[in-house]
Design a protein around this motif. Structure first.
Motif, PDB file in Angstrom:
ATOM      1  N   ARG A 154      10.100   2.142   4.274  1.00 38.62           N
ATOM      2  CA  ARG A 154       9.345   1.676   3.105  1.00 38.62           C
ATOM      3  C   ARG A 154       8.502   0.453   3.452  1.00 38.62           C
ATOM      4  O   ARG A 154       7.361   0.325   3.007  1.00 38.62           O
ATOM      5  CB  ARG A 154      10.309   1.378   1.952  1.00 38.62           C
ATOM      6  CG  ARG A 154      10.970   2.634   1.403  1.00 38.62           C
ATOM      7  CD  ARG A 154      12.123   2.355   0.477  1.00 38.62           C
ATOM      8  NE  ARG A 154      12.833   3.586   0.115  1.00 38.62           N
ATOM      9  CZ  ARG A 154      14.140   3.725   0.117  1.00 38.62           C
ATOM     10  NH1 ARG A 154      14.927   2.706   0.472  1.00 38.62           N
ATOM     11  NH2 ARG A 154      14.684   4.879  -0.211  1.00 38.62           N
TER      12      ARG A 154
ATOM     13  N   MET B  30       4.016   4.971  -1.109  1.00 35.91           N
ATOM     14  CA  MET B  30       5.476   4.862  -1.222  1.00 35.91           C
ATOM     15  C   MET B  30       6.070   6.144  -1.806  1.00 35.91           C
ATOM     16  O   MET B  30       7.119   6.624  -1.352  1.00 35.91           O
ATOM     17  CB  MET B  30       5.839   3.661  -2.096  1.00 35.91           C
ATOM     18  CG  MET B  30       5.450   2.313  -1.518  1.00 35.91           C
ATOM     19  SD  MET B  30       6.464   1.841  -0.106  1.00 35.91           S
ATOM     20  CE  MET B  30       8.025   1.521  -0.921  1.00 35.91           C
TER      21      MET B  30
ATOM     22  N   ASN C 164       6.039   8.776   0.842  1.00 39.09           N
ATOM     23  CA  ASN C 164       7.101   8.493   1.810  1.00 39.09           C
ATOM     24  C   ASN C 164       8.450   9.008   1.312  1.00 39.09           C
ATOM     25  O   ASN C 164       9.204   9.659   2.056  1.00 39.09           O
ATOM     26  CB  ASN C 164       7.165   6.992   2.060  1.00 39.09           C
ATOM     27  CG  ASN C 164       8.337   6.589   2.941  1.00 39.09           C
ATOM     28  OD1 ASN C 164       8.337   6.799   4.144  1.00 39.09           O
ATOM     29  ND2 ASN C 164       9.373   6.020   2.323  1.00 39.09           N
ATOM     30  N   GLU C 165       8.761   8.745   0.058  1.00 42.25           N
ATOM     31  CA  GLU C 165      10.053   9.165  -0.492  1.00 42.25           C
ATOM     32  C   GLU C 165      10.145  10.685  -0.601  1.00 42.25           C
ATOM     33  O   GLU C 165      11.183  11.283  -0.264  1.00 42.25           O
ATOM     34  CB  GLU C 165      10.273   8.525  -1.877  1.00 42.25           C
ATOM     35  CG  GLU C 165      10.291   7.011  -1.881  1.00 42.25           C
ATOM     36  CD  GLU C 165      11.384   6.438  -1.004  1.00 42.25           C
ATOM     37  OE1 GLU C 165      12.452   7.088  -0.843  1.00 42.25           O
ATOM     38  OE2 GLU C 165      11.194   5.334  -0.458  1.00 42.25           O
TER      39      GLU C 165
END
Length: 316
Positions: free
Chosen positions: A166, A230, A233-234
């Motif tokens: 992150r 973000m 990414n998750e």
């Protein structure tokens, strides 16, 4: 304003060229003034002054004064039809003062324009340096977290590694930051490609899993880009961790489009969600929080096989 900088301040034209262009500008102004006088029958000078101002502003003080002399000569020629007398001298003396004043005003304006443009250029350089330093600091922080992860248990190491990814996304956005006038924008096409590629490099799926990013050259403000990065990414992390157990092959597709709002989609052809199950891990909670920050909604669509997660946002 940056487009004016090379035009006004950074040219390196020789003096004959500058004076030649100034003379051409004054010829155009003289023709217009002569045509106006022919149509109205009344002598005038005011169409000559813009040429003086423009020559002084674009080039330098010498060009402005040169244009002023031309304007005075043209004005004298146009007003000579009334004869040589007190009125002729007074009128042309007043015009000479006005033309010289116009050249001086152009020089002051040029100096002020130079000061403002140089300040704007300095501000841009400082912002770029700040972005570079911030990116380096975040990269160092991510490295420290990964180093710490090596000394913890499996669960702690996994949590720290996820945190490091992150932080890496936060650092990554500064590599794609483009400073434009008063805004800071990110090209999402290249940013999302880098985010997904770094996730694949970090998690290294055991099976042959490929990824594809479908996105045009969309520019978004840096805060919106960071939130979407973000979220990506998750979602990609969840796909790689849970959708392809063992050596199961597959692919992950991330797409971003912009219309009335922003639509981000991440889909895979893995095992998908069990019937009745809902995502509830930390990554999913982060996605929900970031979606709320973008004033959007998130939907989960079960595929056959796989899962598609869509985020529709309308950020202000």
């Amino acid at each position: 304003m940056n487009r004016l900088y090379p035009l006004v301040l950074e040219h390196r034209l020789p003096s004959p060229v500058r004076y030649g262009i100034s003379a051409c500008i004054m010829v155009v102004c003289a023709v217009l003034q002569t045509a106006l006088q022919t149509q109205t029958g009344a002598p005038g000078y005011f169409l000559l002054l813009p040429g003086v101002f423009l020559s002084g502003l674009i080039f330098d003080r010498g060009s402005g004064i040169f244009a002023a002399f031309i304007a005075i000569g043209v004005g004298a020629y146009l007003s000579y039809a009334g004869g040589f007398g007190i009125d002729f001298l007074a009128t042309n003396a007043l015009f000479a003062i006005t033309a010289a004043g116009t050249a001086i005003v152009a020089e002051f304006q040029r100096a002020e324009l130079r000061r403002v443009m140089q300040a704007d250029k300095t501000k841009t350089l400082l912002l770029q340096e700040m972005a570079h330093r911030t990116k380096n600091n975040l990269a160092i922080l991510g490295g420290m977290i990964r180093l710490e992860a090596r000394h913890g248990g499996p669960e702690v190491a996994a949590a720290l590694e996820a945190t490091a990814r992150r932080v890496q996304v936060m650092a990554e956005v500064y590599d794609h930051l483009a400073l434009k006038e008063d805004s800071r924008s990110v090209n999402m096409r290249y940013f999302l490609n880098d985010v997904v590629e770094k996730v694949f490099q970090s998690l290294a799926p055991s099976g042959p899993v490929a990824f594809q990013v479908v996105c045009e050259d969309i520019l978004l403000p840096n805060n919106h880009a960071l939130a979407l990065g973000m979220i990506t990414n998750e979602l990609v992390t969840n796909s790689l961790k849970y959708a392809f157990p063992g050596d199961r092959p597959g692919n992950v597709v991330v797409s971003l489009s912009k219309g009335d709002g922003i639509e981000l989609s991440a889909s895979d052809n893995g095992i998908g969600l069990r019937e009745g199950a809902e995502p509830g891990g930390l990554g999913s909670r982060i996605v929900h929080l970031l979606t709320q920050q973008l004033e959007g909604e998130i939907t989960y669509e079960r595929l056959d096989p796989g899962l598609r997660v869509q985020v529709r946002a309308h950020p202000r």
